[in-house]
Scaffold this motif. Sequence first.
Motif, PDB file in Angstrom:
ATOM      1  N   ARG A 299       0.872  -1.301  -0.059  1.00 16.30           N
ATOM      2  CA  ARG A 299       0.224   0.120  -0.050  1.00 16.30           C
ATOM      3  C   ARG A 299       0.886   1.065   0.043  1.00 16.30           C
ATOM      4  O   ARG A 299       1.853   1.249   0.574  1.00 16.30           O
ATOM      5  CB  ARG A 299      -0.681   0.106   1.334  1.00 16.30           C
ATOM      6  N   GLU A 300       0.456   2.305  -0.758  1.00 19.88           N
ATOM      7  CA  GLU A 300       1.118   3.427  -0.776  1.00 19.88           C
ATOM      8  C   GLU A 300       1.227   4.124   0.785  1.00 19.88           C
ATOM      9  O   GLU A 300      -0.095   4.206   1.641  1.00 19.88           O
ATOM     10  CB  GLU A 300       0.538   4.576  -1.538  1.00 19.88           C
TER      11      GLU A 300
ATOM     12  N   GLU B 178       0.940   7.053   1.492  1.00 21.08           N
ATOM     13  CA  GLU B 178      -0.011   8.130   1.296  1.00 21.08           C
ATOM     14  C   GLU B 178      -1.296   7.793   1.911  1.00 21.08           C
ATOM     15  O   GLU B 178      -2.097   8.365   2.842  1.00 21.08           O
ATOM     16  CB  GLU B 178      -0.048   8.729  -0.025  1.00 21.08           C
ATOM     17  N   ASP B 179      -1.738   6.568   1.360  1.00 24.28           N
ATOM     18  CA  ASP B 179      -3.039   5.953   1.709  1.00 24.28           C
ATOM     19  C   ASP B 179      -3.115   5.429   3.219  1.00 24.28           C
ATOM     20  O   ASP B 179      -4.168   5.387   3.823  1.00 24.28           O
ATOM     21  CB  ASP B 179      -3.371   4.785   0.488  1.00 24.28           C
TER      22      ASP B 179
ATOM     23  N   ALA C  39      -7.313   3.544  -1.911  1.00 24.35           N
ATOM     24  CA  ALA C  39      -6.317   3.931  -2.824  1.00 24.35           C
ATOM     25  C   ALA C  39      -6.729   5.310  -3.151  1.00 24.35           C
ATOM     26  O   ALA C  39      -7.677   5.740  -3.612  1.00 24.35           O
ATOM     27  CB  ALA C  39      -6.213   2.952  -3.828  1.00 24.35           C
ATOM     28  N   ASP C  40      -5.629   6.033  -3.103  1.00 25.44           N
ATOM     29  CA  ASP C  40      -5.583   7.528  -3.795  1.00 25.44           C
ATOM     30  C   ASP C  40      -6.521   8.334  -2.932  1.00 25.44           C
ATOM     31  O   ASP C  40      -7.445   8.997  -3.502  1.00 25.44           O
ATOM     32  CB  ASP C  40      -6.072   7.352  -5.225  1.00 25.44           C
ATOM     33  N   ALA C  41      -6.730   8.195  -1.724  1.00 23.99           N
ATOM     34  CA  ALA C  41      -7.392   9.085  -0.832  1.00 23.99           C
ATOM     35  C   ALA C  41      -7.079  10.295  -0.994  1.00 23.99           C
ATOM     36  O   ALA C  41      -6.107  10.775  -0.804  1.00 23.99           O
ATOM     37  CB  ALA C  41      -7.182   8.432   0.825  1.00 23.99           C
ATOM     38  N   PRO C  42      -8.270  11.032  -1.255  1.00 24.84           N
ATOM     39  CA  PRO C  42      -8.104  12.533  -1.472  1.00 24.84           C
ATOM     40  C   PRO C  42      -7.613  13.341  -0.202  1.00 24.84           C
ATOM     41  O   PRO C  42      -8.008  12.601   1.087  1.00 24.84           O
ATOM     42  CB  PRO C  42      -9.805  13.023  -1.858  1.00 24.84           C
TER      43      PRO C  42
ATOM     44  N   ARG D 197      -0.097  15.467   4.932  1.00 23.70           N
ATOM     45  CA  ARG D 197      -0.308  14.905   3.452  1.00 23.70           C
ATOM     46  C   ARG D 197      -0.036  15.965   2.174  1.00 23.70           C
ATOM     47  O   ARG D 197       0.580  15.626   1.454  1.00 23.70           O
ATOM     48  CB  ARG D 197      -1.551  14.183   3.233  1.00 23.70           C
TER      49      ARG D 197
ATOM     50  N   GLN E  50       3.608  15.975  -0.213  1.00 27.19           N
ATOM     51  CA  GLN E  50       3.522  15.951  -1.612  1.00 27.19           C
ATOM     52  C   GLN E  50       4.120  17.261  -2.339  1.00 27.19           C
ATOM     53  O   GLN E  50       4.748  16.987  -3.420  1.00 27.19           O
ATOM     54  CB  GLN E  50       1.822  16.282  -2.176  1.00 27.19           C
TER      55      GLN E  50
END
Length: 461
Positions: free
Chosen positions: A12-13, A15-16, A167-170, A228, A232
């Motif tokens: 898992r990333e 970030e997520d 995945a790719d949680a905003p 987060r 980025q």
Amino acid sequence: MSVGYAHELPWREAEDVLAALDGEPWLACLDSNGDIAPRGRWTIICRDPVHVVTVRAGRCFLDGQEQATASLELLRNLVPTFRCPVEVPFAGGAIGFADYRYGQRHHGLGTRHVPDPQQPEFVGGIYDHAIVLDRQARRAWLAGYGTAEIQARHWRNVKHLWARIVADAPIAPIPPVSFVADCAPTAYRQAVSRARDYIAAGDIFQVNITSRMWGNRPAGLSAMSVYRALRQTSAAPFGAFLSCGRDFALLSASPERFVALDLDGNVSTRPIKGTAPRDPDPVRDRQIAQDLRLDEKECAENLMIVDLMRNDLGQLARIGSVRVPELFNVEHFTHVHHLVSEVQATLLPGHDAIDLLRATLPPGSVTGAPKHRAMQIIDELEHSARGPYCGVVFRIGGDGAMDSSVIIRTLVMTRDRICAAAGGGITILSDPDREYDEMRLKVAALLAVFGDTTQRGSGDD
């Protein structure tokens, strides 16, 4: 010696995973990010500490109960002893930070500044497991130590966490925040001039002068959402997120290693001194980097800190083992170029990571040389307490290995406020206007997370 465990998890990333952990009160994340191999490889995430050591106003507490034992000695007694599994760099132990005031106390120095009562001076969480992500290999582990029953509980908890990950949680929108500096631009330049006077008089060779900016924390703003967003826009090899209870969080995008200690007693530190802006044009960017490498003032500044760190490490090093394998190397980060050197040494037998921290706090790259006198001048010339800024984030594993970073490029969030800070090293060649511009360059990426680029000062001119 017992051996820790490492169970592989689906990838898992980071970030997520962090998004799924938003709101955890004692979360620790050491976040090697960016493209500087090998220092941009690992992300270590720990939650639910077994014990917490804190220091507030010089008083030490263990799990909320005041202690007579000093904090570092208490930490030494609490870190378990076990062999870390080969798959990961950390499987449990201590993660925390020591702020600048904590380092002042170790030097027997007082301060004229009033600290923020919401900010602890020292926090050390003892964790018996960690989620470890290898960005290069795209592999993930649950690693830790303890009985089969403890392992099973950790495994259940991490499976529950993995099921919640999106995945790719905003990232929730970050509301605008306006920041006000602790001094006007003229006052900062005057502090630089006064520092040069001390250097000319022979008091010191170099000193770091910094400034802090504060904004009001919007109601409901998640520290994790801010982190987060920061990771980025400001990827860094020594990023960190430490949530210490409900009312304090440290959000770091630090580029600078403080001291690292491996299993064979080898010590390394990578002081940063020397900064230049990036340029979107590759040709101009390369020329800026080359100019930085040859800049007389920046090289002098870096060399003095290298000498200071040689002296600090020499207190606990084998005779003849202190060496400088890398001098005046230019490293490239998202917003700036930095001049970086490396000092290495071999620790004397009978000493450990706790001794190393005690001998070297606070970092020489953010104090000056000689360190003790530079710290006195810092307290005289700066306009507010540094707090966590210019302190150290550290991890100490059950195998005795340690890594740590200098708390720069960092946001501190309390219940009511958000603080950003920046500064730079002053030598006899420093120009006050140029130093002010460098400070603004460093802090700009932090403030931009909130849409603020003004950096107004009290009585701004």
